[in-house]
Design a protein around this motif. Structure first.
Motif, mmCIF file in Angstrom:
data_model
loop_
_atom_site.group_PDB
_atom_site.id
_atom_site.type_symbol
_atom_site.label_atom_id
_atom_site.label_comp_id
_atom_site.label_asym_id
_atom_site.label_seq_id
_atom_site.Cartn_x
_atom_site.Cartn_y
_atom_site.Cartn_z
ATOM 1 N N ASP A 312 74.536 32.903 47.983
ATOM 2 C CA ASP A 312 75.361 32.931 49.194
ATOM 3 C C ASP A 312 74.800 33.821 50.300
ATOM 4 O OD1 ASP A 312 77.120 31.240 47.846
ATOM 5 O OD2 ASP A 312 78.360 32.887 47.118
ATOM 6 N N ALA A 313 74.110 34.913 49.936
ATOM 7 C CA ALA A 313 73.575 35.809 50.964
ATOM 8 C C ALA A 313 72.548 35.117 51.848
ATOM 9 C CB ALA A 313 72.956 37.037 50.309
ATOM 10 N N PHE A 314 71.940 34.039 51.364
ATOM 11 C CA PHE A 314 70.912 33.367 52.143
ATOM 12 C C PHE A 314 71.504 32.556 53.295
ATOM 13 C CE2 PHE A 314 69.029 34.605 48.222
ATOM 14 C CZ PHE A 314 67.716 34.924 48.532
ATOM 15 N N VAL A 315 72.811 32.352 53.295
ATOM 16 C CA VAL A 315 73.476 31.851 54.501
ATOM 17 C C VAL A 315 73.292 32.862 55.623
ATOM 18 C CG1 VAL A 315 75.690 31.291 55.566
ATOM 19 C CG2 VAL A 315 75.189 30.471 53.257
ATOM 20 N N GLY A 316 73.486 34.151 55.285
ATOM 21 C CA GLY A 316 73.454 35.195 56.300
ATOM 22 C C GLY A 316 72.108 35.378 56.949
ATOM 23 N N THR A 317 71.037 35.335 56.160
ATOM 24 C CA THR A 317 69.718 35.590 56.733
ATOM 25 C C THR A 317 69.314 34.500 57.725
ATOM 26 O OG1 THR A 317 68.756 34.645 54.718
ATOM 27 C CG2 THR A 317 68.874 37.042 54.864
ATOM 28 N N MET A 318 69.598 33.242 57.409
ATOM 29 C CA MET A 318 69.297 32.177 58.361
ATOM 30 C C MET A 318 70.297 32.185 59.513
ATOM 31 S SD MET A 318 67.507 29.703 59.553
ATOM 32 C CE MET A 318 66.311 29.213 58.313
ATOM 33 N N ALA A 319 71.568 32.444 59.218
ATOM 34 C CA ALA A 319 72.587 32.412 60.271
ATOM 35 C C ALA A 319 72.287 33.404 61.378
ATOM 36 C CB ALA A 319 73.967 32.689 59.677
ATOM 37 N N GLN A 320 71.847 34.633 61.000
ATOM 38 C CA GLN A 320 71.617 35.623 62.048
ATOM 39 C C GLN A 320 70.427 35.246 62.913
ATOM 40 O OE1 GLN A 320 68.877 38.120 62.070
ATOM 41 N NE2 GLN A 320 68.030 36.685 60.584
ATOM 42 N N LEU A 321 69.417 34.539 62.346
ATOM 43 C CA LEU A 321 68.312 34.061 63.155
ATOM 44 C C LEU A 321 68.788 32.987 64.123
ATOM 45 C CD1 LEU A 321 65.362 33.822 63.985
ATOM 46 C CD2 LEU A 321 65.020 32.262 62.048
ATOM 47 N N LEU A 322 69.599 32.054 63.629
ATOM 48 C CA LEU A 322 70.107 30.986 64.494
ATOM 49 C C LEU A 322 70.986 31.555 65.601
ATOM 50 C CD1 LEU A 322 70.941 28.190 61.878
ATOM 51 C CD2 LEU A 322 68.790 28.637 63.088
ATOM 52 N N CYS A 323 71.804 32.560 65.281
ATOM 53 C CA CYS A 323 72.623 33.220 66.305
ATOM 54 C C CYS A 323 71.735 33.866 67.367
ATOM 55 C CB CYS A 323 73.527 34.276 65.676
ATOM 56 S SG CYS A 323 74.912 33.624 64.725
ATOM 57 N N ALA A 324 70.660 34.519 66.917
ATOM 58 C CA ALA A 324 69.753 35.175 67.854
ATOM 59 C C ALA A 324 69.085 34.156 68.770
ATOM 60 C CB ALA A 324 68.701 35.976 67.089
ATOM 61 N N VAL A 325 68.669 33.005 68.220
ATOM 62 C CA VAL A 325 68.016 31.980 69.024
ATOM 63 C C VAL A 325 68.984 31.424 70.058
ATOM 64 C CG1 VAL A 325 67.035 29.647 68.944
ATOM 65 C CG2 VAL A 325 66.283 31.381 67.299
ATOM 66 N N GLU A 326 70.206 31.120 69.662
ATOM 67 C CA GLU A 326 71.127 30.521 70.626
ATOM 68 C C GLU A 326 71.644 31.536 71.648
ATOM 69 O OE1 GLU A 326 74.342 28.624 68.578
ATOM 70 O OE2 GLU A 326 75.313 30.495 67.985
ATOM 71 N N ASP A 327 71.626 32.825 71.307
ATOM 72 C CA ASP A 327 72.089 33.858 72.242
ATOM 73 C C ASP A 327 70.950 34.481 73.052
ATOM 74 O OD1 ASP A 327 74.626 33.467 71.261
ATOM 75 O OD2 ASP A 327 74.584 35.218 69.914
ATOM 76 N N GLY A 328 69.695 34.134 72.724
ATOM 77 C CA GLY A 328 68.567 34.769 73.383
ATOM 78 C C GLY A 328 68.477 36.251 73.069
ATOM 79 N N ALA A 329 68.846 36.639 71.851
ATOM 80 C CA ALA A 329 68.891 38.045 71.446
ATOM 81 C C ALA A 329 67.883 38.296 70.325
ATOM 82 C CB ALA A 329 70.306 38.409 70.986
ATOM 83 N N GLU A 330 67.713 39.564 69.980
ATOM 84 C CA GLU A 330 66.844 39.917 68.866
ATOM 85 C C GLU A 330 67.606 39.730 67.560
ATOM 86 O OE1 GLU A 330 65.163 44.103 67.669
ATOM 87 O OE2 GLU A 330 63.731 43.118 68.992
ATOM 88 N N PRO A 331 66.977 39.153 66.535
ATOM 89 C CA PRO A 331 67.670 38.993 65.260
ATOM 90 C C PRO A 331 68.117 40.331 64.674
ATOM 91 C CG PRO A 331 65.679 37.661 65.306
ATOM 92 C CD PRO A 331 65.636 38.541 66.518
ATOM 93 N N GLU A 332 69.209 40.298 63.956
ATOM 94 C CA GLU A 332 69.718 41.502 63.280
ATOM 95 C C GLU A 332 68.692 42.065 62.312
ATOM 96 O OE1 GLU A 332 72.914 41.742 59.858
ATOM 97 O OE2 GLU A 332 73.920 41.531 61.786
ATOM 98 N N ILE A 333 67.995 41.188 61.612
ATOM 99 C CA ILE A 333 66.930 41.616 60.694
ATOM 100 C C ILE A 333 65.582 41.208 61.291
ATOM 101 C CG2 ILE A 333 68.172 41.840 58.501
ATOM 102 C CD1 ILE A 333 67.631 38.934 57.922
#
Length: 365
Positions: A312-333
């Motif tokens: 389940d944690a692997f949802v989080g690692t990809m999700a934060q990258l996708l959030c960063a791409v759509e927000d134009g922000a730096e990934p959390e990790i």
């Protein structure tokens, strides 16, 4: 009153159909990444492996429409927006160098941990992605273990006060993959990196490191760092320590076993303790968190959840990258943040090998 609605789940992107190209088809991709992505509604569209037959098998298992013959074909596929890299760490930087040439359509890369086997090479990967305008994240998935993330929220809310001492005690046996045999480091860069990054997530980057290591009696191929013991010192006073015991006694050679991972964080206003459910995999055993605080004396608070680290944690690692791409922000990790985890691994490895106190600053070059 204490609020038990802790922030332990990752934020999901608004857009879930980013087209993901997968490099690698081994255990971590087949049984963790792709299981989690289907669970979250993400969109893997292409895959390749050094073993084409394995890639075809995983593509069929997870209904991935395009199975390419080579990694280069996945990276060149104009439909791919996100690259999910799951290859051995000594091969990963070369693929990132190839991937940045596809900057017209590749918008983000999720790399495995360790990002590279040295700070210098990891920094090169970060700089190449920065120059290409590609978001680079590193799959430090223990940050998305539910107890680790919930404890971060407990610390953020101040329930424990100022952290004084944090410990992780691991008595568990990793499955060393064949690709780990030729690497210059075994436990430090493959197993201890989880705990070192978790301490950074909870407490920040330490100022000094003391460490000791010895080979693991069970692991037959030559290696120097097996059982790892280390202490992290912070100038503000906090201390952190871990026993990464990958031996745990002769439990596979005839003795009874005592397998677990436990953690504990003590602060000026409270303390928290927890377990990591990963050693039970493939059985789904949730990690746990208990905490007590002076803000509401006389109670142990015990929030619980059904989610588990793997997968389940692997949802989080990809999700934060996708959030960063759509927000134009730096990934959390982000890769940039992860450079300090790589430097910390180098500091631990050198402290144990050279029998001296090291500092993270020595390895930030």
């Amino acid at each position: 009153m204490i609020d038990l609605s802790l922030d332990y789940l990752p934020r999901l992107p608004r857009r879930k159909d980013f087209r993901i190209g997968c490099l690698g088809a081994g255990f971590i991709m087949r049984d963790c990444h792709l299981v989690a992505y289907r669970q979250a509604g993400f969109n893997p569209v292409a895959i390749a492996s050094r073993n084409p037959a394995r890639a075809r098998e995983v593509a069929a298992l997870h209904q991935i429409p395009h199975c390419h013959a080579t990694y280069a074909e996945v990276m060149a596929d104009p439909s791919v927006e996100i690259l999910d890299v799951a290859v051995p760490p000594d091969h990963q930087p070369a693929l990132i160098r190839q991937a940045v040439a596809q900057k017209g359509h590749v918008r983000g890369i999720l790399a495995q941990k360790p990002l590279a086997m040295s700070y210098r090479e990891a920094r090169e990967c970060v700089e190449l992605c920065r120059q290409a305008g590609i978001a680079l994240a590193v799959n430090q998935n223990m940050r998305y273990d539910q107890s680790v993330r919930a404890l971060k929220d407990v610390l953020r809310r101040g329930y424990l006060g100022e952290p004084v001492l944090a410990t992780i005690e691991m008595r568990a046996i990793p499955h060393w993959m064949p690709w780990s045999e030729p690497l210059p480091s075994l436990s430090t860069f493959i197993m201890s990196i989880h705990h070192l990054d978790t301490f950074r997530f909870w407490l920040g980057t330490p100022d000094r490191v003391l460490a000791s290591t010895r080979p693991d009696p069970r692991t037959r191929f030559p290696h120097s760092d097996g059982i790892n013991l280390y202490i992290l010192e912070y100038d503000r006073g906090c201390r952190a320590a871990s026993w990464d015991d990958v031996w745990t006694g002769p439990v596979r050679e005839g003795s009874e076993g005592d397998i677990y991972i436990r953690w504990r964080v003590e602060g000026t206003d409270g303390l928290a303790r927890g377990t990591i459910g990963w050693p039970s995999y493939p059985a789904k055993t949730p990690s746990t968190l208990d905490f007590t605080t002076k803000q509401q004396p006389g109670y142990w608070f015990q929030p619980r959840w059904k989610e588990v680290w793997f997968p389940d944690a692997f949802v989080g690692t990809m999700a934060q990258l996708l959030c960063a791409v759509e927000d134009g922000a730096e990934p959390e990790i982000s890769g940039r943040d992860n450079l300090e985890t790589i430097a910390l691994c180098e500091a631990v490895y050198a402290a144990a090998k050279e029998h001296r106190v090291t500092s993270v600053r020595e390895y930030i070059i």
